[in-house]
Design a protein around this motif. Sequence first.
Motif, PDB file in Angstrom:
ATOM      1  N   GLY A 112      34.084   5.561  -3.526  1.00 41.52           N
ATOM      2  CA  GLY A 112      33.798   6.972  -3.673  1.00 41.52           C
ATOM      3  C   GLY A 112      32.526   7.218  -4.465  1.00 41.52           C
ATOM      4  O   GLY A 112      31.939   8.270  -4.387  1.00 41.52           O
ATOM      5  N   LYS A 113      32.079   6.239  -5.241  1.00 35.32           N
ATOM      6  CA  LYS A 113      30.888   6.419  -6.061  1.00 35.32           C
ATOM      7  C   LYS A 113      29.613   6.404  -5.220  1.00 35.32           C
ATOM      8  O   LYS A 113      28.665   7.087  -5.536  1.00 35.32           O
ATOM      9  CB  LYS A 113      30.811   5.325  -7.113  1.00 35.32           C
ATOM     10  CG  LYS A 113      31.914   5.393  -8.132  1.00 35.32           C
ATOM     11  CD  LYS A 113      31.802   4.261  -9.113  1.00 35.32           C
ATOM     12  CE  LYS A 113      32.963   4.295 -10.077  1.00 35.32           C
ATOM     13  NZ  LYS A 113      32.916   3.157 -11.001  1.00 35.32           N
ATOM     14  N   ALA A 114      29.583   5.606  -4.170  1.00 35.86           N
ATOM     15  CA  ALA A 114      28.368   5.460  -3.371  1.00 35.86           C
ATOM     16  C   ALA A 114      28.062   6.695  -2.531  1.00 35.86           C
ATOM     17  O   ALA A 114      26.955   6.850  -2.053  1.00 35.86           O
ATOM     18  CB  ALA A 114      28.484   4.243  -2.461  1.00 35.86           C
ATOM     19  N   SER A 115      29.028   7.565  -2.371  1.00 32.46           N
ATOM     20  CA  SER A 115      28.793   8.721  -1.516  1.00 32.46           C
ATOM     21  C   SER A 115      28.026   9.826  -2.238  1.00 32.46           C
ATOM     22  O   SER A 115      27.583  10.767  -1.615  1.00 32.46           O
ATOM     23  CB  SER A 115      30.116   9.264  -0.979  1.00 32.46           C
ATOM     24  OG  SER A 115      30.918   9.717  -2.046  1.00 32.46           O
ATOM     25  N   TYR A 116      27.844   9.727  -3.552  1.00 30.22           N
ATOM     26  CA  TYR A 116      27.134  10.758  -4.290  1.00 30.22           C
ATOM     27  C   TYR A 116      25.636  10.507  -4.200  1.00 30.22           C
ATOM     28  O   TYR A 116      25.131   9.488  -4.654  1.00 30.22           O
ATOM     29  CB  TYR A 116      27.570  10.787  -5.752  1.00 30.22           C
ATOM     30  CG  TYR A 116      26.688  11.667  -6.605  1.00 30.22           C
ATOM     31  CD1 TYR A 116      26.705  13.044  -6.455  1.00 30.22           C
ATOM     32  CD2 TYR A 116      25.809  11.123  -7.525  1.00 30.22           C
ATOM     33  CE1 TYR A 116      25.891  13.858  -7.212  1.00 30.22           C
ATOM     34  CE2 TYR A 116      24.984  11.920  -8.300  1.00 30.22           C
ATOM     35  CZ  TYR A 116      25.029  13.289  -8.135  1.00 30.22           C
ATOM     36  OH  TYR A 116      24.207  14.084  -8.876  1.00 30.22           O
TER      37      TYR A 116
ATOM     38  N   VAL B   7       4.329  21.677   0.772  1.00 29.40           N
ATOM     39  CA  VAL B   7       5.774  21.452   0.759  1.00 29.40           C
ATOM     40  C   VAL B   7       6.041  20.004   0.350  1.00 29.40           C
ATOM     41  O   VAL B   7       5.623  19.082   1.035  1.00 29.40           O
ATOM     42  CB  VAL B   7       6.387  21.718   2.157  1.00 29.40           C
ATOM     43  CG1 VAL B   7       7.877  21.449   2.143  1.00 29.40           C
ATOM     44  CG2 VAL B   7       6.103  23.136   2.611  1.00 29.40           C
ATOM     45  N   PRO B   8       6.732  19.788  -0.771  1.00 28.23           N
ATOM     46  CA  PRO B   8       7.040  18.423  -1.189  1.00 28.23           C
ATOM     47  C   PRO B   8       7.961  17.732  -0.188  1.00 28.23           C
ATOM     48  O   PRO B   8       8.810  18.372   0.433  1.00 28.23           O
ATOM     49  CB  PRO B   8       7.755  18.597  -2.524  1.00 28.23           C
ATOM     50  CG  PRO B   8       7.567  20.008  -2.928  1.00 28.23           C
ATOM     51  CD  PRO B   8       7.218  20.778  -1.712  1.00 28.23           C
ATOM     52  N   ARG B   9       7.775  16.423  -0.062  1.00 28.28           N
ATOM     53  CA  ARG B   9       8.703  15.636   0.757  1.00 28.28           C
ATOM     54  C   ARG B   9       9.980  15.449  -0.047  1.00 28.28           C
ATOM     55  O   ARG B   9       9.972  15.396  -1.266  1.00 28.28           O
ATOM     56  CB  ARG B   9       8.079  14.297   1.095  1.00 28.28           C
ATOM     57  CG  ARG B   9       6.838  14.477   1.953  1.00 28.28           C
ATOM     58  CD  ARG B   9       6.119  13.179   2.175  1.00 28.28           C
ATOM     59  NE  ARG B   9       6.898  12.357   3.096  1.00 28.28           N
ATOM     60  CZ  ARG B   9       6.806  11.029   3.151  1.00 28.28           C
ATOM     61  NH1 ARG B   9       5.986  10.386   2.358  1.00 28.28           N
ATOM     62  NH2 ARG B   9       7.531  10.347   3.996  1.00 28.28           N
ATOM     63  N   ARG B  10      11.098  15.323   0.653  1.00 29.38           N
ATOM     64  CA  ARG B  10      12.407  15.304   0.005  1.00 29.38           C
ATOM     65  C   ARG B  10      13.218  14.124   0.532  1.00 29.38           C
ATOM     66  O   ARG B  10      13.234  13.848   1.720  1.00 29.38           O
ATOM     67  CB  ARG B  10      13.099  16.624   0.314  1.00 29.38           C
ATOM     68  CG  ARG B  10      14.409  16.837  -0.294  1.00 29.38           C
ATOM     69  CD  ARG B  10      14.923  18.220   0.183  1.00 29.38           C
ATOM     70  NE  ARG B  10      16.098  18.596  -0.512  1.00 29.38           N
ATOM     71  CZ  ARG B  10      16.123  19.392  -1.571  1.00 29.38           C
ATOM     72  NH1 ARG B  10      15.017  19.929  -2.005  1.00 29.38           N
ATOM     73  NH2 ARG B  10      17.245  19.666  -2.166  1.00 29.38           N
ATOM     74  N   GLN B  11      13.889  13.438  -0.380  1.00 28.55           N
ATOM     75  CA  GLN B  11      14.790  12.331  -0.050  1.00 28.55           C
ATOM     76  C   GLN B  11      16.096  12.534  -0.803  1.00 28.55           C
ATOM     77  O   GLN B  11      16.139  13.242  -1.810  1.00 28.55           O
ATOM     78  CB  GLN B  11      14.184  10.994  -0.497  1.00 28.55           C
ATOM     79  CG  GLN B  11      12.947  10.585   0.221  1.00 28.55           C
ATOM     80  CD  GLN B  11      13.253  10.084   1.608  1.00 28.55           C
ATOM     81  OE1 GLN B  11      14.289   9.472   1.862  1.00 28.55           O
ATOM     82  NE2 GLN B  11      12.350  10.350   2.533  1.00 28.55           N
ATOM     83  N   HIS B  12      17.150  11.877  -0.359  1.00 31.55           N
ATOM     84  CA  HIS B  12      18.417  11.855  -1.090  1.00 31.55           C
ATOM     85  C   HIS B  12      18.729  10.398  -1.402  1.00 31.55           C
ATOM     86  O   HIS B  12      18.713   9.551  -0.517  1.00 31.55           O
ATOM     87  CB  HIS B  12      19.546  12.475  -0.264  1.00 31.55           C
ATOM     88  CG  HIS B  12      19.479  13.958  -0.235  1.00 31.55           C
ATOM     89  ND1 HIS B  12      18.624  14.660   0.578  1.00 31.55           N
ATOM     90  CD2 HIS B  12      20.153  14.882  -0.960  1.00 31.55           C
ATOM     91  CE1 HIS B  12      18.780  15.949   0.372  1.00 31.55           C
ATOM     92  NE2 HIS B  12      19.695  16.116  -0.561  1.00 31.55           N
ATOM     93  N   VAL B  13      18.997  10.120  -2.675  1.00 34.25           N
ATOM     94  CA  VAL B  13      19.288   8.756  -3.112  1.00 34.25           C
ATOM     95  C   VAL B  13      20.488   8.754  -4.046  1.00 34.25           C
ATOM     96  O   VAL B  13      20.862   9.782  -4.603  1.00 34.25           O
ATOM     97  CB  VAL B  13      18.078   8.117  -3.833  1.00 34.25           C
ATOM     98  CG1 VAL B  13      16.893   7.971  -2.908  1.00 34.25           C
ATOM     99  CG2 VAL B  13      17.689   8.915  -5.061  1.00 34.25           C
ATOM    100  N   THR B  14      21.064   7.577  -4.239  1.00 36.41           N
ATOM    101  CA  THR B  14      22.156   7.425  -5.193  1.00 36.41           C
ATOM    102  C   THR B  14      21.575   7.227  -6.589  1.00 36.41           C
ATOM    103  O   THR B  14      20.437   6.781  -6.731  1.00 36.41           O
ATOM    104  CB  THR B  14      23.037   6.215  -4.837  1.00 36.41           C
ATOM    105  OG1 THR B  14      22.244   5.033  -4.935  1.00 36.41           O
ATOM    106  CG2 THR B  14      23.643   6.360  -3.448  1.00 36.41           C
ATOM    107  N   PRO B  15      22.344   7.545  -7.625  1.00 30.52           N
ATOM    108  CA  PRO B  15      21.854   7.309  -8.983  1.00 30.52           C
ATOM    109  C   PRO B  15      21.487   5.843  -9.226  1.00 30.52           C
ATOM    110  O   PRO B  15      20.493   5.551  -9.877  1.00 30.52           O
ATOM    111  CB  PRO B  15      23.019   7.745  -9.871  1.00 30.52           C
ATOM    112  CG  PRO B  15      23.723   8.777  -9.052  1.00 30.52           C
ATOM    113  CD  PRO B  15      23.609   8.290  -7.628  1.00 30.52           C
TER     114      PRO B  15
END
Length: 83
Positions: A26-30, A41-49
């Motif tokens: 469940g931790k990796a899904s955040y 417009v800044p480029r945007r990414q989603h990463v894990t902590p």
Amino acid sequence: MIVTLDVEAAVQLQATVKSAAPWHTGKASYCFPIICECAPVPRRQHVTPFFFRQGPLLCGLCLAKFRPDDDIALPAQATEGDA
């Protein structure tokens, strides 16, 4: 007899499905958004902590470090002096 076989088959099927399912804590899904300094417009990414803490991520266009979007409070990234 058939009911017993159906019950045993269901138990075996459930054990097979559980062993084939990927293990998740469940931790990796955040994930959280990070942005660079690209204009307008800044480029945007989603990463894990965990991925973010490993070190700086550089944008290939503006060559700036990605930073958390909207002042999200996160642990600091590793720097060269942290080693």
